[in-house]
Design a protein around this motif. Structure first.
Motif, mmCIF file in Angstrom:
data_model
loop_
_atom_site.group_PDB
_atom_site.id
_atom_site.type_symbol
_atom_site.label_atom_id
_atom_site.label_comp_id
_atom_site.label_asym_id
_atom_site.label_seq_id
_atom_site.Cartn_x
_atom_site.Cartn_y
_atom_site.Cartn_z
ATOM 1 N N VAL A 56 0.849 -1.183 0.000
ATOM 2 C CA VAL A 56 0.000 0.000 0.000
ATOM 3 C C VAL A 56 0.887 1.237 0.000
ATOM 4 O O VAL A 56 1.961 1.249 0.613
ATOM 5 C CB VAL A 56 -0.947 0.004 1.224
ATOM 6 C CG1 VAL A 56 -0.174 -0.021 2.532
ATOM 7 C CG2 VAL A 56 -1.872 1.217 1.196
ATOM 8 N N GLN A 57 0.453 2.289 -0.718
ATOM 9 C CA GLN A 57 1.201 3.541 -0.780
ATOM 10 C C GLN A 57 0.227 4.713 -0.793
ATOM 11 O O GLN A 57 -0.883 4.603 -1.319
ATOM 12 C CB GLN A 57 2.077 3.612 -2.035
ATOM 13 C CG GLN A 57 3.198 2.596 -2.096
ATOM 14 C CD GLN A 57 4.114 2.849 -3.278
ATOM 15 O OE1 GLN A 57 4.611 3.958 -3.467
ATOM 16 N NE2 GLN A 57 4.327 1.812 -4.083
ATOM 17 N N ALA A 58 0.669 5.836 -0.224
ATOM 18 C CA ALA A 58 -0.069 7.100 -0.310
ATOM 19 C C ALA A 58 0.952 8.201 -0.543
ATOM 20 O O ALA A 58 1.983 8.253 0.132
ATOM 21 C CB ALA A 58 -0.858 7.355 0.968
ATOM 22 N N ARG A 59 0.668 9.082 -1.522
ATOM 23 C CA ARG A 59 1.622 10.121 -1.899
ATOM 24 C C ARG A 59 0.946 11.485 -1.951
ATOM 25 O O ARG A 59 -0.272 11.594 -1.978
ATOM 26 C CB ARG A 59 2.231 9.817 -3.275
ATOM 27 C CG ARG A 59 3.034 8.531 -3.363
ATOM 28 C CD ARG A 59 3.525 8.296 -4.786
ATOM 29 N NE ARG A 59 4.310 7.082 -4.919
ATOM 30 C CZ ARG A 59 5.622 7.012 -4.713
ATOM 31 N NH1 ARG A 59 6.291 8.119 -4.393
ATOM 32 N NH2 ARG A 59 6.264 5.871 -4.847
ATOM 33 N N GLY A 60 1.813 12.511 -2.015
ATOM 34 C CA GLY A 60 1.323 13.878 -2.146
ATOM 35 C C GLY A 60 0.986 14.459 -0.786
ATOM 36 O O GLY A 60 1.671 14.208 0.207
ATOM 37 N N LYS A 61 -0.084 15.216 -0.739
ATOM 38 C CA LYS A 61 -0.534 15.770 0.529
ATOM 39 C C LYS A 61 -1.360 14.716 1.248
ATOM 40 O O LYS A 61 -2.534 14.506 0.954
ATOM 41 C CB LYS A 61 -1.365 17.033 0.298
ATOM 42 C CG LYS A 61 -1.819 17.706 1.582
ATOM 43 C CD LYS A 61 -2.657 18.939 1.292
ATOM 44 C CE LYS A 61 -3.129 19.576 2.594
ATOM 45 N NZ LYS A 61 -3.990 20.760 2.343
#
Length: 475
Positions: A56-61
């Motif tokens: 799982v990944q989350a990017r940006g703000k």
């Protein structure tokens, strides 16, 4: 990314953000767990989730919200199968009484333990900084390594004062325990202790090391003086402690208060030997109490707009010159919420009853009292206040120590800010019982970064007093 992937990523990433919750205001309660009643909301510019691998990944703000906590970072990744999650960059955590950052963080969902590097920020009045920190959510405990603690107004490149420690154990909303602790004034090490415990409870004055810092004092009647105090927990408990408050004056000599205090959740007990100066008689009357035991309950909320009820009691033996004997008292008080009369003007009040019993000549005295005041701020420079107290006394006391200098005082004053650091003020005190002007006090105030200093001249008595008081705690 479709809605399924976005929702799955939210659920998978949710486990990571449990890592900060141990220090949250609700951490000790089950309501802090992520649940339908207390959901976690994750927002990010980009999110992805691989069903087969579990990555799982989350990017940006990246914004995470849970109860009153908010976590902000730019990138996180992990795996839902082995429950290992990483934030390789800075993460910021904000909540009521909390504003913390860490250079990087990781979370192990199997052990429910998180690791943070280069942690720093505010916890209530305290400012904390540590090279590393380990949070165990199951035990609701954090351990900060190579850390120091100071307070809000002392923060600087080199803090005005700080406590450094090899490790600091943090028990949210309860206490901290510092191991191999040293107290510094700037770069001067003043004191070293093997272990020290301080309070993190929000409903009491913090037990702290800072009060050990010697501070000067001056009074025309007492002379030049030095004050210092320390409070040390006994047996690893923050509820039971030994304290020593020491004051020495050139004209009055040593004036100690030494004893033990016990502060359970429902009140505070104190057993001490003390030489105490009167707070109701302006003639600088001192009394010796040996021993003295006192109790004061924690304020009990009545649920009527921050209205609180409290009780107090005490007993001991008093010595004032040739007058001495046993003394006992009990009392109750009621305080109301500060009420805003206008945007810049507020009203406050308090009332209570006290009964004193004196062995000397078998005397007794009761006092039903009330006080009220109005405070106002006008623009960026001017402030003013007025207050009135009425004491309805019946009976008498054999001691000058608790004889009221004014039974019904009315105080009126104002203060003007001259510069960012300097201010002056004037206060007039009238005894409304006889209509006489009792005191005229002229005061100069100086902002000293983490301390406030002031010089007061009492015109009618030709007295000068000099005080130095820290901004973030009380000596």
């Amino acid at each position: 990314m479709n809605n399924f992937h976005r929702q799955a990523a939210c659920r998978a990433a949710a486990g990571l953000f449990i890592l900060f919750l141990p220090l949250g205001a609700e951490a000790a309660s089950s309501v802090s767990d992520i649940s339908p009643e207390a959901p976690l909301r994750l927002e990010a510019d980009q999110m992805s989730y691989q069903t087969q691998s579990g990555d799982v990944q989350a990017r940006g703000k990246v914004d995470i919200f849970h109860l009153q906590d908010r976590y902000q970072t730019e990138y996180l990744y992990g795996n839902v199968h082995d429950k290992q999650y990483i934030i390789p960059g800075e993460v910021r955590w904000t909540a009521p009484e909390m504003n913390m950052t860490a250079g990087s963080a990781s979370y192990n969902g199997m052990s429910n333990i998180s690791h943070l590097n280069e942690m720093k920020g505010f916890y209530g009045t305290y400012y904390m900084q540590a090279e590393k920190a380990v949070f165990n959510r199951t035990e609701n405990k954090a351990v900060a390594s190579r850390a120091y603690i100071t307070t809000e107004h002392a923060v600087a490149k080199v803090p005005d004062y700080r406590m450094e420690a090899r490790t600091i154990d943090i028990y949210p909303n309860d206490r901290y325990v510092a191991h191999e602790a040293s107290l510094y004034i700037k770069n001067f090490r003043l004191l070293t202790l093997k272990q020290f415990s301080g309070s993190l409870r929000q409903d009491e004055s913090h037990v702290n090391m800072w009060s050990f810092i010697p501070r000067p004092d001056y009074d025309s009647k007492n002379g030049f003086g030095l004050k210092s105090s320390i409070q040390l927990p006994i047996g690893g408990s923050n509820d039971l402690s030994f304290f020593a408050h020491l004051a020495w004056y050139t004209q009055k000599g040593l004036k100690p208060a030494v004893g033990f205090s016990w502060t359970p959740s429902w009140g505070s007990w104190k057993l001490q030997y003390v030489k105490e100066e009167s707070t109701v008689n302006d003639n600088h009357v001192w009394i010796e109490k040996k021993p003295d035991i006192s109790f004061r309950s924690r304020p009990i909320s009545l649920g009527l707009g921050s209205m609180y009820l409290g009780t107090e009691a005490g007993a001991g033996k008093w010595y004032e010159g040739s007058v001495h004997g046993n003394h006992a008292m009990w009392g109750a008080f009621l305080t109301g919420p500060s009420a805003a009369l206008t945007k810049n003007i507020s009203f406050h009040w308090r009332t209570g009853y006290r009964k004193d019993y004196y062995q000397y000549h078998s005397l007794s005295r009761s006092n039903f009292y009330y006080s009220m005041g109005i405070d106002g701020k006008f623009g960026s420079r001017w402030s003013a206040w007025t207050s009135f107290t009425s004491n309805h006394l019946h009976g008498e006391t054999p001691y000058a120590f608790d004889t009221y200098d004014m039974e019904k005082p009315l105080n009126v004053g104002f203060k003007v800010q001259l510069t960012r650091l300097d201010a002056v003020g004037v206060q007039y005190s009238y005894d409304t019982a006889d209509g006489n002007l009792k005191h005229v006090d002229y005061t100069y105030y100086r902002d000293m970064h983490s301390f406030t200093g002031w010089i007061m001249y009492r015109e009618k008595d030709r007295e000068t007093r000099i005080y130095i008081q820290p901004k973030d705690f009380r000596f």
